[in-house]
Design a protein around this motif. Structure first.
Motif, mmCIF file in Angstrom:
data_model
loop_
_atom_site.group_PDB
_atom_site.id
_atom_site.type_symbol
_atom_site.label_atom_id
_atom_site.label_comp_id
_atom_site.label_asym_id
_atom_site.label_seq_id
_atom_site.Cartn_x
_atom_site.Cartn_y
_atom_site.Cartn_z
ATOM 1 N N THR A 18 -12.715 -1.140 -39.217
ATOM 2 C CA THR A 18 -11.845 -0.083 -39.722
ATOM 3 C C THR A 18 -12.670 0.905 -40.533
ATOM 4 O O THR A 18 -13.341 0.520 -41.492
ATOM 5 C CB THR A 18 -10.717 -0.666 -40.590
ATOM 6 O OG1 THR A 18 -9.930 -1.544 -39.779
ATOM 7 C CG2 THR A 18 -9.826 0.431 -41.156
ATOM 8 N N LEU A 19 -12.595 2.179 -40.131
ATOM 9 C CA LEU A 19 -13.264 3.248 -40.864
ATOM 10 C C LEU A 19 -12.233 3.949 -41.727
ATOM 11 O O LEU A 19 -11.197 4.392 -41.235
ATOM 12 C CB LEU A 19 -13.892 4.263 -39.908
ATOM 13 C CG LEU A 19 -14.490 5.496 -40.591
ATOM 14 C CD1 LEU A 19 -15.712 5.108 -41.426
ATOM 15 C CD2 LEU A 19 -14.847 6.563 -39.571
ATOM 16 N N VAL A 21 -11.612 7.259 -43.778
ATOM 17 C CA VAL A 21 -12.124 8.620 -43.927
ATOM 18 C C VAL A 21 -11.433 9.263 -45.128
ATOM 19 O O VAL A 21 -10.219 9.432 -45.136
ATOM 20 C CB VAL A 21 -11.871 9.459 -42.651
ATOM 21 C CG1 VAL A 21 -12.394 10.877 -42.842
ATOM 22 C CG2 VAL A 21 -12.532 8.806 -41.434
ATOM 23 N N ALA A 32 -13.724 11.065 -37.436
ATOM 24 C CA ALA A 32 -12.658 10.186 -36.939
ATOM 25 C C ALA A 32 -12.718 10.063 -35.422
ATOM 26 O O ALA A 32 -12.571 8.965 -34.868
ATOM 27 C CB ALA A 32 -11.291 10.721 -37.372
ATOM 28 N N ALA A 35 -15.727 7.904 -34.440
ATOM 29 C CA ALA A 35 -15.445 6.502 -34.750
ATOM 30 C C ALA A 35 -14.529 5.886 -33.701
ATOM 31 O O ALA A 35 -14.750 4.754 -33.255
ATOM 32 C CB ALA A 35 -14.824 6.373 -36.138
ATOM 33 N N ARG A 41 -10.907 1.446 -35.596
ATOM 34 C CA ARG A 41 -9.595 1.855 -36.098
ATOM 35 C C ARG A 41 -9.880 2.818 -37.242
ATOM 36 O O ARG A 41 -10.748 2.555 -38.084
ATOM 37 C CB ARG A 41 -8.853 0.622 -36.600
ATOM 38 C CG ARG A 41 -7.538 0.908 -37.249
ATOM 39 C CD ARG A 41 -6.851 -0.428 -37.595
ATOM 40 N NE ARG A 41 -5.824 -0.189 -38.562
ATOM 41 C CZ ARG A 41 -5.863 -0.578 -39.832
ATOM 42 N NH1 ARG A 41 -6.872 -1.288 -40.287
ATOM 43 N NH2 ARG A 41 -4.870 -0.309 -40.639
ATOM 44 N N VAL A 42 -9.178 3.939 -37.282
ATOM 45 C CA VAL A 42 -9.448 4.955 -38.299
ATOM 46 C C VAL A 42 -8.230 5.117 -39.204
ATOM 47 O O VAL A 42 -7.112 5.321 -38.731
ATOM 48 C CB VAL A 42 -9.808 6.313 -37.649
ATOM 49 C CG1 VAL A 42 -10.104 7.347 -38.724
ATOM 50 C CG2 VAL A 42 -11.002 6.159 -36.711
ATOM 51 N N ALA A 44 -7.063 7.185 -42.982
ATOM 52 C CA ALA A 44 -7.520 8.363 -43.721
ATOM 53 C C ALA A 44 -6.678 8.621 -44.955
ATOM 54 O O ALA A 44 -5.510 8.247 -45.025
ATOM 55 C CB ALA A 44 -7.471 9.588 -42.803
ATOM 56 N N ALA A 59 -5.911 9.207 -36.630
ATOM 57 C CA ALA A 59 -5.994 8.311 -37.782
ATOM 58 C C ALA A 59 -4.599 7.918 -38.256
ATOM 59 O O ALA A 59 -3.604 8.514 -37.869
ATOM 60 C CB ALA A 59 -6.751 8.990 -38.924
ATOM 61 N N ALA A 71 -10.507 -0.701 -45.458
ATOM 62 C CA ALA A 71 -11.657 -0.192 -44.717
ATOM 63 C C ALA A 71 -12.859 -1.137 -44.786
ATOM 64 O O ALA A 71 -13.163 -1.695 -45.832
ATOM 65 C CB ALA A 71 -12.054 1.177 -45.250
#
Length: 101
Positions: A18-19, A21, A32, A35, A41-42, A44, A59, A71
Motif C-alpha cells: 500500500t502506497l 500519497v 499514484a 504505483a 494499492r494507493v 491518499a 486512489a 501505508a
C-alpha cells in the motif's frame, strides 16, 4: 554477470503493498498511476482532497492518521505552506507499520 553470476537485487516487492500519497496534485497523481502499474494499492490524503478526485487518480481517500497507519510506503508531495509545516512528525512516523518485506 561475466563471472557467471546474476547480481542479487536488494529491495522489496512493491506488488500488493500500500502506497500512501500525501498531496494528490499533479505530481502525486502521476506517482499514484505509476504505483498502480506496479500492482500497489494507493491511498491518499491532501487537505482539500475529495473522494471524487481521489478516485479519478486511482486512489482511495483516507484521513491523515489512517493513511500513516495503513501505508507500507509514503510518498510526500505537499506544498510548502505554513499550515502543513511539520505534518510528518515523529508521532506520524510512529503510526506506520514496521518496514515492509
Amino acid at each position: 554477470m561475466r563471472g557467471g553470476r546474476w547480481p542479487v537485487v536488494q529491495g522489496i516487492d512493491l506488488e500488493d503493498k500500500t502506497l500512501g500519497v500525501l498531496g494528490l496534485g499533479g505530481i502525486g497523481r502521476h506517482v499514484a498511476r505509476i504505483a498502480a502499474g506496479f500492482g500497489m494499492r494507493v491511498i491518499a490524503w491532501s487537505p482539500h482532497l475529495t473522494d471524487t478526485r481521489a478516485i479519478e487518480a486511482g486512489a482511495e481517500r483516507r484521513p491523515f492518521p489512517d493513511l500513516m497507519a495503513e501505508a507500507d510506503i509514503v510518498s510526500v508531495h505537499l506544498r510548502a505552506v505554513p499550515e502543513l509545516n511539520g505534518i510528518v512528525d515523529r508521532a506520524a512516523l510512529h503510526r506506520m507499520k514496521p518496514t515492509p518485506s
